[in-house]
Design an enzyme around this catalytic site. Structure first.
Site, PDB file in Angstrom:
ATOM      1  N   TRP A 174      72.229   2.736 -47.963  1.00 57.63           N
ATOM      2  CA  TRP A 174      70.954   3.452 -48.071  1.00 57.63           C
ATOM      3  C   TRP A 174      69.955   2.736 -48.785  1.00 57.63           C
ATOM      4  CZ3 TRP A 174      70.395   3.551 -53.215  1.00 57.63           C
ATOM      5  CH2 TRP A 174      71.506   3.627 -54.060  1.00 57.63           C
ATOM      6  N   LYS A 198      75.679   2.665 -37.442  1.00 58.17           N
ATOM      7  CA  LYS A 198      75.573   4.163 -38.430  1.00 58.17           C
ATOM      8  C   LYS A 198      74.847   3.788 -39.471  1.00 58.17           C
ATOM      9  CE  LYS A 198      77.759   6.038 -41.393  1.00 58.17           C
ATOM     10  NZ  LYS A 198      77.146   6.731 -42.272  1.00 58.17           N
ATOM     11  N   PRO A 199      73.683   4.659 -39.605  1.00 53.23           N
ATOM     12  CA  PRO A 199      73.126   4.363 -40.826  1.00 53.23           C
ATOM     13  C   PRO A 199      73.627   5.324 -41.698  1.00 53.23           C
ATOM     14  CG  PRO A 199      71.815   5.906 -39.317  1.00 53.23           C
ATOM     15  CD  PRO A 199      72.966   5.262 -38.450  1.00 53.23           C
ATOM     16  N   GLU A 201      73.998   8.300 -44.667  1.00 57.96           N
ATOM     17  CA  GLU A 201      73.654   9.819 -44.632  1.00 57.96           C
ATOM     18  C   GLU A 201      72.349  10.248 -45.218  1.00 57.96           C
ATOM     19  OE1 GLU A 201      76.727  11.674 -46.411  1.00 57.96           O
ATOM     20  OE2 GLU A 201      76.163  13.502 -46.208  1.00 57.96           O
ATOM     21  N   SER A 251      79.536  -0.506 -50.373  1.00 59.48           N
ATOM     22  CA  SER A 251      80.478  -0.792 -51.559  1.00 59.48           C
ATOM     23  C   SER A 251      81.493  -1.444 -51.563  1.00 59.48           C
ATOM     24  CB  SER A 251      80.562   0.709 -52.457  1.00 59.48           C
ATOM     25  OG  SER A 251      81.408   1.339 -51.461  1.00 59.48           O
ATOM     26  N   THR A 252      81.935  -2.166 -52.380  1.00 61.58           N
ATOM     27  CA  THR A 252      83.199  -2.905 -52.524  1.00 61.58           C
ATOM     28  C   THR A 252      84.489  -1.858 -52.264  1.00 61.58           C
ATOM     29  OG1 THR A 252      82.465  -4.570 -53.866  1.00 61.58           O
ATOM     30  CG2 THR A 252      84.817  -4.241 -53.887  1.00 61.58           C
ATOM     31  N   GLU A 272      79.467  -7.355 -46.407  1.00 70.17           N
ATOM     32  CA  GLU A 272      78.509  -7.435 -47.504  1.00 70.17           C
ATOM     33  C   GLU A 272      78.658  -6.464 -48.489  1.00 70.17           C
ATOM     34  OE1 GLU A 272      76.825 -10.241 -47.605  1.00 70.17           O
ATOM     35  OE2 GLU A 272      76.839 -10.838 -45.489  1.00 70.17           O
ATOM     36  N   CYS A 306      71.930  -4.853 -53.830  1.00 69.90           N
ATOM     37  CA  CYS A 306      73.010  -5.603 -54.081  1.00 69.90           C
ATOM     38  C   CYS A 306      73.013  -6.815 -54.930  1.00 69.90           C
ATOM     39  CB  CYS A 306      73.801  -5.851 -52.756  1.00 69.90           C
ATOM     40  SG  CYS A 306      72.919  -6.680 -51.749  1.00 69.90           S
ATOM     41  N   GLN A 353      73.687   9.471 -56.786  1.00 70.06           N
ATOM     42  CA  GLN A 353      73.180   8.207 -57.574  1.00 70.06           C
ATOM     43  C   GLN A 353      72.648   8.316 -58.729  1.00 70.06           C
ATOM     44  OE1 GLN A 353      74.387   5.400 -56.515  1.00 70.06           O
ATOM     45  NE2 GLN A 353      73.755   4.135 -57.820  1.00 70.06           N
ATOM     46  N   LYS A 356      75.325   9.064 -61.209  1.00 74.85           N
ATOM     47  CA  LYS A 356      76.292   7.905 -61.268  1.00 74.85           C
ATOM     48  C   LYS A 356      75.413   6.846 -62.568  1.00 74.85           C
ATOM     49  CE  LYS A 356      77.812   3.692 -59.360  1.00 74.85           C
ATOM     50  NZ  LYS A 356      77.899   2.972 -58.028  1.00 74.85           N
ATOM     51  N   GLU A 403      79.117  -2.456 -61.310  1.00 69.49           N
ATOM     52  CA  GLU A 403      77.813  -2.383 -60.584  1.00 69.49           C
ATOM     53  C   GLU A 403      77.351  -0.856 -60.735  1.00 69.49           C
ATOM     54  OE1 GLU A 403      77.656  -2.039 -56.306  1.00 69.49           O
ATOM     55  OE2 GLU A 403      75.993  -3.538 -56.114  1.00 69.49           O
TER      56      GLU A 403
HETATM   57  P1  NAP Z   1      78.898   2.967 -49.349  1.00 72.30           P
HETATM   58  O1  NAP Z   1      79.086   4.194 -50.181  1.00 72.30           O
HETATM   59  O2  NAP Z   1      80.058   2.004 -49.375  1.00 72.30           O
HETATM   60  O3  NAP Z   1      78.098   3.273 -47.729  1.00 72.30           O
HETATM   61  C1  NAP Z   1      77.980   2.273 -46.904  1.00 72.30           C
HETATM   62  C2  NAP Z   1      78.017   2.773 -45.640  1.00 72.30           C
HETATM   63  O4  NAP Z   1      79.303   3.213 -45.264  1.00 72.30           O
HETATM   64  C3  NAP Z   1      77.297   4.057 -45.508  1.00 72.30           C
HETATM   65  O5  NAP Z   1      76.780   4.354 -44.170  1.00 72.30           O
HETATM   66  C4  NAP Z   1      78.346   5.272 -45.476  1.00 72.30           C
HETATM   67  O6  NAP Z   1      78.328   6.480 -45.023  1.00 72.30           O
HETATM   68  C5  NAP Z   1      79.656   4.592 -44.947  1.00 72.30           C
HETATM   69  N1  NAP Z   1      80.940   4.967 -45.310  1.00 72.30           N
HETATM   70  C6  NAP Z   1      81.441   5.654 -46.113  1.00 72.30           C
HETATM   71  N2  NAP Z   1      82.671   5.790 -46.322  1.00 72.30           N
HETATM   72  C7  NAP Z   1      83.260   4.967 -45.067  1.00 72.30           C
HETATM   73  C8  NAP Z   1      84.326   5.039 -44.811  1.00 72.30           C
HETATM   74  N3  NAP Z   1      85.563   5.285 -45.091  1.00 72.30           N
HETATM   75  N4  NAP Z   1      84.630   4.067 -43.507  1.00 72.30           N
HETATM   76  C9  NAP Z   1      83.473   3.638 -43.031  1.00 72.30           C
HETATM   77  N5  NAP Z   1      82.028   3.881 -43.499  1.00 72.30           N
HETATM   78  C10 NAP Z   1      81.961   4.653 -44.599  1.00 72.30           C
HETATM   79  O7  NAP Z   1      77.755   2.244 -50.188  1.00 72.30           O
HETATM   80  P2  NAP Z   1      76.223   2.813 -50.497  1.00 72.30           P
HETATM   81  O8  NAP Z   1      76.192   3.646 -51.650  1.00 72.30           O
HETATM   82  O9  NAP Z   1      75.642   3.416 -49.243  1.00 72.30           O
HETATM   83  O10 NAP Z   1      75.488   1.487 -50.763  1.00 72.30           O
HETATM   84  C11 NAP Z   1      75.361   0.695 -51.886  1.00 72.30           C
HETATM   85  C12 NAP Z   1      76.415  -0.341 -51.903  1.00 72.30           C
HETATM   86  O11 NAP Z   1      76.151  -1.385 -50.940  1.00 72.30           O
HETATM   87  C13 NAP Z   1      76.352  -1.161 -53.339  1.00 72.30           C
HETATM   88  O12 NAP Z   1      77.657  -1.439 -53.646  1.00 72.30           O
HETATM   89  C14 NAP Z   1      75.418  -2.433 -52.905  1.00 72.30           C
HETATM   90  O13 NAP Z   1      75.758  -3.545 -53.671  1.00 72.30           O
HETATM   91  C15 NAP Z   1      75.877  -2.561 -51.307  1.00 72.30           C
HETATM   92  N6  NAP Z   1      75.050  -3.571 -50.787  1.00 72.30           N
HETATM   93  C16 NAP Z   1      75.484  -4.840 -50.443  1.00 72.30           C
HETATM   94  C17 NAP Z   1      74.568  -5.523 -49.757  1.00 72.30           C
HETATM   95  C18 NAP Z   1      74.898  -7.103 -49.357  1.00 72.30           C
HETATM   96  O14 NAP Z   1      74.332  -7.655 -48.740  1.00 72.30           O
HETATM   97  N7  NAP Z   1      76.049  -7.529 -50.070  1.00 72.30           N
HETATM   98  C19 NAP Z   1      73.446  -4.983 -49.352  1.00 72.30           C
HETATM   99  C20 NAP Z   1      73.085  -3.726 -49.537  1.00 72.30           C
HETATM  100  C21 NAP Z   1      73.902  -2.850 -50.202  1.00 72.30           C
HETATM  101  P3  NAP Z   1      77.242   7.527 -45.918  1.00 72.30           P
HETATM  102  O15 NAP Z   1      76.297   6.928 -46.552  1.00 72.30           O
HETATM  103  O16 NAP Z   1      76.881   8.648 -45.024  1.00 72.30           O
HETATM  104  O17 NAP Z   1      78.515   8.281 -46.831  1.00 72.30           O
END
Ligand code: NAP
Ligand code: MG
Length: 495
Positions: A174, A198-199, A201, A251-252, A272, A306, A353, A356, A403
């Site tokens: 997001w 899939k973007p 939520e 997320s990791t 990523e 990130c 968020q 958190k 993080e």
């Molecule tokens: P997230 O909770 O891991 O969610 C990322 C995406 O994955 C969302 O579309 C999420 O859907 C979906 N998702 C959740 N559970 C899943 C599962 N079990 N299987 C498949 N997809 C699933 O991360 P976030 O909180 O949205 O984003 C923040 C994180 O992204 C941070 O850790 C940041 O460092 C990282 N990030 C990394 C980069 C990079 O280039 N390295 C760039 C930007 C962000 P929902 O949101 O709909 O739950």
């Protein structure tokens, strides 16, 4: 010198609370529907469950639109449509023609740039200055850049032939909704693949606007499918047997779940993931320039980045001076309405968020950290966090190791180059970093010793579509951007 007691010499009291007048970006040109369906096979169709969820504006908690919740059946429909488009149309089309479609998407994005920027700020909470000047232009630039690759893919690896993989499943977070969609879709299409994306939520709207743009660009049906939903939709996409490659940014923790889910399959993947970048200031740096870069590095996009420079290492001899300048500069940051053109720091993306971040602030204080927050006021509705810094933290503090993904900077000091390299690398992540010094030799020494995918020197958060981006260690697998970002969408066979 004698002090004069004349009333005339009474110190003039300056009003230090001067404020800019509000300068909100207009919303009159925005068209948002009450509800959005799934973009499958070139048209919008209802989710098979009939379920929708709401997406809100985190700056005022008001509903913006209802969005379809895709389940396994919908995922299957989207993957089938992408497969058919791959087999029958996209893989058969001359590469030059594919390139024309990608250019067309880029140009329509530019035409609708204002609309995209405003919707990005409304749906995600980021300051309009950023969505207008960074997110949207960079997203269009990625489509332009990869459009140029489309008819050159066969020359990408000298002495080898390169073929597309087939159907790519793409899942994005997001924090940069439109930009992440561009990072994923543009190289996939240029390499000749079709896509199901899939973007997140909380920020689906600009991806749905991109679906409209893709439809208006007359892309053959099924080449790009955009389906909305929460984590379960993402998991269904990852587990679908018709997917050839997963491209995930997030997320990791979720990255690890995905890696386990596809272990033992033929699916290729790029991940990523999270980061905890170190910005390092040496005593010989141009201090004012460095302070500005550090402010940009951590407070840009509310720290929802990130590669945010969330750890700062200051050489001991200049620590006091740098911290004072940082605090002074932080006090001038404007926190508030994301649509106001003067705003530096917008709203936190969601209540979850914000909770958190607050939790981490408590942890920081409980661990003995000294917390400084600016004196600004924040609106009563919506999700907000004042710019925050912590001093008196140690290498093992959780706010140094984990993080936070918010506007929170953890500061440590150091004496020698060796010490700071050791500390900066002593972390599970390795996405990015920054070095501030006047000495070229120190730049070379530190940047080559930092275990991070991107290290900026005397600048921060600079992006370009030609340049690869990605992490070491728990920050991910693979690269996006540039030729490196095209390769994970290709099967390379050496002749
Ligand atoms: P997230 O909770 O891991 O969610 C990322 C995406 O994955 C969302 O579309 C999420 O859907 C979906 N998702 C959740 N559970 C899943 C599962 N079990 N299987 C498949 N997809 C699933 O991360 P976030 O909180 O949205 O984003 C923040 C994180 O992204 C941070 O850790 C940041 O460092 C990282 N990030 C990394 C980069 C990079 O280039 N390295 C760039 C930007 C962000 P929902 O949101 O709909 O739950
Ligand atoms: Mg939203």
């Amino acid at each position: 010198m004698a002090k004069t007691k004349s009333k005339k010499n009474v110190a003039i009291k300056f009003d230090t609370d001067w404020k800019y007048d509000p300068a909100p970006e207009s919303k009159d040109h925005i068209r948002l529907q009450e509800s959005y369906d799934l973009f499958i096979n070139g048209e919008f169709s209802k989710p098979s469950s009939g379920k929708y969820f709401e997406t809100i504006n985190p700056a005022n908690e008001k509903k913006l639109a209802m969005v379809a919740d895709a389940n396994e059946k919908d995922v299957d429909r989207a993957v089938t449509s992408a497969r058919t488009a791959y087999d029958k149309t996209w893989s058969k089309m001359p590469a030059k023609e594919r390139g024309k479609y990608i250019y067309r998407i880029a140009r329509i994005m530019q035409e609708r740039a204002r609309e995209l920027a405003v919707i990005e700020s409304m749906d995600g909470g980021k300051a309009i200055r950023e969505s207008r000047d960074v997110d949207v232009p960079l997203a269009a630039a990625h489509f332009f850049y990869y459009a140029g690759w489309a008819d050159k893919v066969k020359y990408a690896v000298p002495g080898a032939s390169a073929k597309p993989l087939g159907v790519a499943g793409q899942i994005i977070p997001w924090n940069f909704p439109l930009l992440m969609a561009a990072w994923k879709i543009a190289p996939a299409l240029a390499a000749g693949n079709t896509v199901v994306l899939k973007p997140a939520e909380t920020t689906p709207l600009t991806a749905l606007k991109l679906a409209e743009i893709i439809r208006d660009a007359d892309l053959p049906p099924g080449v790009v499918n955009i389906i909305t939903g929460a984590g379960a939709t993402g998991a269904a996409l990852v587990n679908h047997p018709g997917i050839d490659k997963i491209a995930f940014t997030g997320s990791t923790d979720v990255g690890k779940i995905i890696q386990k889910a596809i272990a033992g399959t033929n699916k290729k993947y790029t991940l990523e993931l999270g980061g905890k970048a170190a910005n390092i200031i040496f005593e010989d740096a141009a201090i004012d320039q460095a302070v500005e870069g550090i402010i940009n590095g951590i407070f840009f996009n509310q720290g929802h980045v990130c590669c945010a420079g969330s750890r700062l290492f200051i050489q001991e001899s200049v620590a006091k001076k740098v911290i004072r300048k940082l605090k002074d500069r932080m006090e001038t940051l404007i926190v508030g309405d994301p649509l106001d053109k003067n705003t530096d720091i917008g709203a936190i993306n969601s209540k979850m968020q914000l909770d958190k971040i607050k939790q981490y602030l408590k942890i920081g204080v409980n661990e003995g950290g000294e917390m400084f927050q600016t004196s600004c006021s924040v609106p009563s509705k919506g999700f907000w966090c004042k710019p925050t810094l912590f001093t008196n933290v140690s290498q093992s503090s959780r706010i140094v190791q984990e993080e936070i993904f918010g506007p929170v900077l953890a500061i440590q000091t150091f004496r020698t180059v060796e010490e700071v390299i050791e500390k900066a690398n002593n972390i599970p992540y390795g996405l990015s970093g920054g070095v501030w010094t006047d000495k070229g030799s120190k730049i070379f020494k530190v940047t080559s010793a930092l275990r991070a995918g991107v290290v900026w020197a005397n600048t921060y958060n600079k992006f370009d579509p030609t340049s690869p981006f990605g992490g070491y260690k728990e920050s991910g697998v693979g690269r996006e951007g540039g030729l490196h970002g095209l390769m994970p969408y290709l099967e390379v066979e050496h002749n």
